[in-house]
Write an enzyme that holds these catalytic residues in place. Structure first.
Site, PDB file in Angstrom:
ATOM      1  N   HIS A 129      -1.444 -11.171  -5.396  1.00 54.37           N
ATOM      2  CA  HIS A 129       0.000 -10.959  -5.256  1.00 54.37           C
ATOM      3  C   HIS A 129       0.831 -12.029  -5.954  1.00 54.37           C
ATOM      4  CE1 HIS A 129      -0.606  -7.596  -2.637  1.00 54.37           C
ATOM      5  NE2 HIS A 129      -1.272  -8.317  -1.759  1.00 54.37           N
ATOM      6  N   ASP A 186      -3.151  -2.684  -5.142  1.00 56.18           N
ATOM      7  CA  ASP A 186      -2.143  -3.707  -4.833  1.00 56.18           C
ATOM      8  C   ASP A 186      -1.228  -3.960  -6.033  1.00 56.18           C
ATOM      9  OD1 ASP A 186      -2.940  -4.204  -2.231  1.00 56.18           O
ATOM     10  OD2 ASP A 186      -4.220  -5.915  -2.747  1.00 56.18           O
ATOM     11  N   HIS A 243      -9.192  -1.583  -5.150  1.00 52.92           N
ATOM     12  CA  HIS A 243      -8.115  -1.949  -4.224  1.00 52.92           C
ATOM     13  C   HIS A 243      -7.185  -2.969  -4.853  1.00 52.92           C
ATOM     14  CE1 HIS A 243      -5.889  -2.265  -0.520  1.00 52.92           C
ATOM     15  NE2 HIS A 243      -5.796  -3.561  -0.810  1.00 52.92           N
ATOM     16  N   HIS A 264      17.945 -20.031 -42.162  1.00 57.17           N
ATOM     17  CA  HIS A 264      18.610 -20.809 -41.096  1.00 57.17           C
ATOM     18  C   HIS A 264      18.559 -20.075 -39.769  1.00 57.17           C
ATOM     19  CE1 HIS A 264      21.856 -23.140 -39.089  1.00 57.17           C
ATOM     20  NE2 HIS A 264      21.589 -24.057 -39.987  1.00 57.17           N
ATOM     21  N   HIS A 319       0.825  -1.211   0.000  1.00 55.99           N
ATOM     22  CA  HIS A 319       0.000   0.000   0.000  1.00 55.99           C
ATOM     23  C   HIS A 319       0.864   1.268   0.000  1.00 55.99           C
ATOM     24  CE1 HIS A 319      -3.399  -2.611   1.936  1.00 55.99           C
ATOM     25  NE2 HIS A 319      -3.099  -2.983   0.705  1.00 55.99           N
TER      26      HIS A 319
HETATM   27 ZN    ZN Z   1      -3.957  -4.541  -0.432  1.00 55.56          ZN
END
Ligand code: ZN
Length: 444
Positions: free
Chosen positions: A265, A242, A238, A345, A82
């Protein structure tokens, strides 16, 4: 004009309770020098170890699973996301964060108190320029129905889709082009959340000790418990907060458009890893030319063409940088994607054919032999090639440094050991024998 790096104008202190550990904590934010990055320092521990906000220091901690933790030598800092989001949003590059516990304060569950305090103390522009990483190729990661991708874009844009199997929290979408204004007005005040069932489970495991209905939106079947939403889609916002915080652990501001579906996360870190490896690929130090800067050009291309009968597309020496006539020569070959052979090639995976590397070594050997006055104008013809070892592949952008040493020499034939290197690493070596006669048949 390129934007400049920023830090804060003075020192500020914030106190609160860690959301997960429940521990009382005090953090002090201090200005830091240009190019220092964001540094965390535990002041409650005897050693003054600085932990850089960098993806290399991310620690996945099973005991505290739902936040972003940094660690080094066993020293941990939890729930950095945060604050990191605010630093990304306000475009702060350099900062020292002193902390007297292992987890940042949760405050009201959003980023707004960090943001207000930083704006109050002020933001200081520095002299050095910001160094962005702009994603060049799309990257995609997914895991059990969640996904997050990034595609090239002129600035950082995030589109997020959230979807829970929950009567109150089904699909939500939020989309933002990140800048200080959009971050402050649309993202900063959006609070962390969890489902009521999850909250009970976390508490039973001894987690979420500092969480309460005020600093965490707890979603029950009928809605948010003992609290009111700041936006209808505060949850998706939110999640974007994050993501912004996690992405700033690249250590650099990022340009690209992120499209995330239900990511958290864990998936954010997976994306970050891939972005970091793309960054490494594109920012690898260019090979200096010539490899040996003090080497002077002994023979340029027109001098080489007087000695060798080979011509485009079959001349594989650009320059001779050292020569002892009749004994030894060192030549350079810059391999570019424009070589004719890369057309076949291979078009999607260009690799220099091994036989052409042998040819290049033979041509440098040819220069060594033919540079002796009596051999000028003769045409070298391969008799044998032995002890060939291909050690590494050669691709566009490589510079071959080829050394050919004459081992044996008779009036019309020579035996040569050749070795070619790219960035000081041997890519191929071989023993070659060729005869040289009059210019009727060209073979090497
Ligand atoms: Zn958070």
């Amino acid at each position: 004009m390129e934007p400049k790096q920023k830090t804060i104008r003075g020192t500020l202190t914030l106190e609160g309770i860690g959301l997960h550990t429940g521990k009382a904590v005090k953090i002090t934010l201090k200005p830091a020098e240009e190019n220092a990055g964001i540094l965390f320092r535990r002041v409650d521990l005897p050693s003054s170890l600085d932990i850089k906000a960098d993806f290399a220091n991310i620690v996945v901690n099973k005991n505290i699973p739902r936040c972003t933790s940094l660690g080094k030598n066993g020293v941990m800092i939890h729930t950095v996301e945060h604050l990191m989001a605010v630093l990304s949003g306000l475009e702060i590059d350099n900062l020292l964060v002193e902390i007297n516990e292992e987890e940042l304060p949760g405050l009201d569950g959003s980023s707004v108190d960090f943001l207000t305090a930083i704006k109050k103390v002020g933001i200081q522009e520095q002299k050095a320029l910001r160094s962005f990483f702009a994603v060049r190729e799309p990257i995609w990661v997914e895991d059990r129905g969640s996904s997050v991708s990034i595609v090239p874009a002129d600035d950082l844009k995030i589109s997020y889709l959230l979807d829970y199997e929950h009567p109150f929290l089904d699909s939500q979408f939020f989309d933002v082009r990140l800048n200080p204004d959009s971050f402050e007005k649309q993202v900063a005040m959006c609070r962390t959340f969890c489902l009521e069932d999850e909250a009970d489970e976390l508490k039973s495991k001894g987690l979420g000790k500092g969480a309460n209905f005020q600093n965490t939106l707890v979603v029950g079947k009928k809605g948010v418990k003992e609290n009111r939403l700041r936006f209808d889609n505060e949850f998706a916002r939110h999640k974007v907060l994050d993501l912004i915080g996690d992405l700033y652990l690249l250590g650099r501001p990022l340009k690209g458009h992120i499209v995330a579906v239900k990511s958290g996360h864990h998936l954010n870190f997976e994306l970050l890893k891939k972005i970091a490896s793309q960054k490494e690929k594109y920012e690898a130090k260019p090979v200096s030319f010539p490899t040996n800067p003090i080497a002077k050009t002994e023979l340029d291309i027109s001098a080489i063409m007087k000695l060798l009968p080979h011509r485009y597309p079959f001349l594989f020496v650009d320059r001779i940088i050292e020569i002892e006539k009749g004994q030894r020569a060192v030549g350079l070959k810059n391999v570019t994607f424009n070589e004719l052979f890369f057309q076949g090639h291979f078009p999607s995976r260009p690799v220099m054919p091994g036989v052409l590397m042998i040819e290049a070594m033979a041509q440098v050997g040819g220069v060594a032999v033919l540079a002796e006055g009596q051999n000028e104008g003769k045409v070298p013809i391969f008799m044998s090639v032995n002890n060939v070892k291909f050690r590494k592949i050669v691709s566009p952008g490589d510079q071959l440094v080829i050394e050919a040493v004459v081992l044996k020499k008779k009036s019309r034939m020579a035996q040569i050991h050749g070795e070619a290197k790219v960035q000081d690493q041997v890519v191929v070596e071989a023993d070659m024998m060729f005869s040289y006669g009059d210019a009727t048949v060209a073979s090497t």
